[in-house]
Design a protein around this motif. Structure first.
Motif, PDB file in Angstrom:
ATOM      1  N   ASN A  16       0.820  -1.212   0.000  1.00 27.91           N
ATOM      2  CA  ASN A  16       0.000   0.000   0.000  1.00 27.91           C
ATOM      3  C   ASN A  16       0.850   1.256   0.000  1.00 27.91           C
ATOM      4  N   ARG A  17       1.935   1.254   0.765  1.00 28.26           N
ATOM      5  CA  ARG A  17       2.846   2.408   0.733  1.00 28.26           C
ATOM      6  C   ARG A  17       3.410   2.599  -0.673  1.00 28.26           C
ATOM      7  N   GLY A  18       3.766   1.495  -1.317  1.00 27.90           N
ATOM      8  CA  GLY A  18       4.277   1.592  -2.680  1.00 27.90           C
ATOM      9  C   GLY A  18       3.232   2.131  -3.637  1.00 27.90           C
ATOM     10  N   ARG A  19       1.991   1.670  -3.487  1.00 26.31           N
ATOM     11  CA  ARG A  19       0.907   2.170  -4.335  1.00 26.31           C
ATOM     12  C   ARG A  19       0.695   3.664  -4.126  1.00 26.31           C
ATOM     13  N   ILE A  20       0.746   4.088  -2.884  1.00 22.22           N
ATOM     14  CA  ILE A  20       0.544   5.504  -2.571  1.00 22.22           C
ATOM     15  C   ILE A  20       1.658   6.354  -3.176  1.00 22.22           C
ATOM     16  N   LEU A  21       2.889   5.902  -3.008  1.00 22.82           N
ATOM     17  CA  LEU A  21       4.015   6.687  -3.516  1.00 22.82           C
ATOM     18  C   LEU A  21       4.018   6.733  -5.039  1.00 22.82           C
ATOM     19  N   ASP A  22       3.681   5.626  -5.687  1.00 20.66           N
ATOM     20  CA  ASP A  22       3.626   5.618  -7.150  1.00 20.66           C
ATOM     21  C   ASP A  22       2.507   6.525  -7.648  1.00 20.66           C
ATOM     22  N   ALA A  24       1.268   9.080  -6.008  1.00 20.13           N
ATOM     23  CA  ALA A  24       1.658  10.453  -5.707  1.00 20.13           C
ATOM     24  C   ALA A  24       2.663  10.980  -6.724  1.00 20.13           C
ATOM     25  N   LEU A  25       3.576  10.113  -7.153  1.00 18.02           N
ATOM     26  CA  LEU A  25       4.542  10.518  -8.174  1.00 18.02           C
ATOM     27  C   LEU A  25       3.819  10.926  -9.448  1.00 18.02           C
ATOM     28  N   GLU A  26       2.806  10.166  -9.825  1.00 16.85           N
ATOM     29  CA  GLU A  26       2.025  10.482 -11.013  1.00 16.85           C
ATOM     30  C   GLU A  26       1.306  11.822 -10.849  1.00 16.85           C
ATOM     31  N   VAL A  64       7.903  14.783   0.476  1.00 16.15           N
ATOM     32  CA  VAL A  64       9.272  14.715   0.996  1.00 16.15           C
ATOM     33  C   VAL A  64       9.824  13.297   0.860  1.00 16.15           C
ATOM     34  N   THR A  65       8.995  12.292   1.112  1.00 18.27           N
ATOM     35  CA  THR A  65       9.434  10.906   0.965  1.00 18.27           C
ATOM     36  C   THR A  65       9.872  10.625  -0.464  1.00 18.27           C
ATOM     37  N   LEU A  66       9.092  11.073  -1.424  1.00 23.86           N
ATOM     38  CA  LEU A  66       9.450  10.885  -2.830  1.00 23.86           C
ATOM     39  C   LEU A  66      10.755  11.597  -3.166  1.00 23.86           C
ATOM     40  N   LEU A  70      14.306  10.060  -4.395  1.00 24.51           N
ATOM     41  CA  LEU A  70      14.791  10.468  -5.705  1.00 24.51           C
ATOM     42  C   LEU A  70      16.245  10.914  -5.691  1.00 24.51           C
ATOM     43  N   MET A  71      16.680  11.537  -4.605  1.00 21.91           N
ATOM     44  CA  MET A  71      17.996  12.172  -4.594  1.00 21.91           C
ATOM     45  C   MET A  71      19.118  11.197  -4.921  1.00 21.91           C
TER      46      MET A  71
END
Length: 205
Positions: A16-22, A24-26, A64-66, A70-71
């Protein structure tokens, strides 16, 4: 977000965290930080808004997590610029890796660009602590190559800026590029050939 215990997240929580972050990236790459909403992220992720808030305190924490994730990816091509390698080959390899990232990670590129355009309110510390010393270190490497006569004498700082500008353009302005190239399947290879020619002629003494 779950409490601060050391209990390892379950597979469902990790998924679920992965789904949220993906998602959010979109959303962030399309709408920017200010235009993005938790409702949009929830809809894209296929989860409820309360579910989003179970894993993250809000939009800012997700963003911020994304950016933190990314860095490392974003800096890696510059990190691998090898002082012991052939100078021109090292520069061209860096150009090609940045161009490949523009093709393979366009959403990440737009996320980064959007943060910078806003004045880097959330990434500012990373720019100072991570990017700046790395940038200065690699500029010194390039300057040393120039001083030894391996490359044309130009400002290494602006050389790196030029590489960023000519590679990240293909991600940050992808819609325009696709229209103008009419979705040419050879577009990426043509860009790589062009940039190789450009920087080879620029840097060859």
């Amino acid at each position: 977000m779950p409490d601060g215990t050391d209990k390892k997240p379950s597979r469902i929580q990790q998924r679920n965290r992965g789904r949220i972050l993906d998602a959010a990236l979109e959303v962030f790459s399309q709408h920017g930080y200010r235009g993005a909403t938790l409702d949009q992220i929830a809809e894209t992720a296929g989860l409820s808004k309360p579910n989003i808030l179970y894993y993250f305190d809000g939009k800012a924490e997700i963003h911020v997590t994304l950016l933190n994730q990314l860095m490392e990816t974003w800096l890696d091509p510059l990190v691998t610029l090898d002082p012991k390698g052939d100078p021109l080959e090292e520069i061209l390899s860096y150009v090609h890796r940045k161009l490949d990232m523009a093709r393979d990670l366009p959403r990440e590129s737009r996320l980064f660009a959007g943060e910078i355009l806003q004045g880097a309110p959330r990434m500012g510390p990373h720019l100072q602590s991570d990017l700046r010393p790395l940038f200065e270190e690699k500029c010194a490497v390039i300057q040393n190559w120039m001083d030894q006569g391996h490359l044309t004498q130009i400002d290494p700082r602006h050389l790196i800026f030029s590489i960023w500008a000519t590679t990240q353009h293909y991600a940050d302005f992808a819609t325009q590029v696709q229209v103008l190239l009419q979705d040419d399947p050879a577009g990426h290879e043509d860009a790589a050939t062009y940039l190789t020619t450009l920087f080879t002629r620029l840097l060859t003494p």
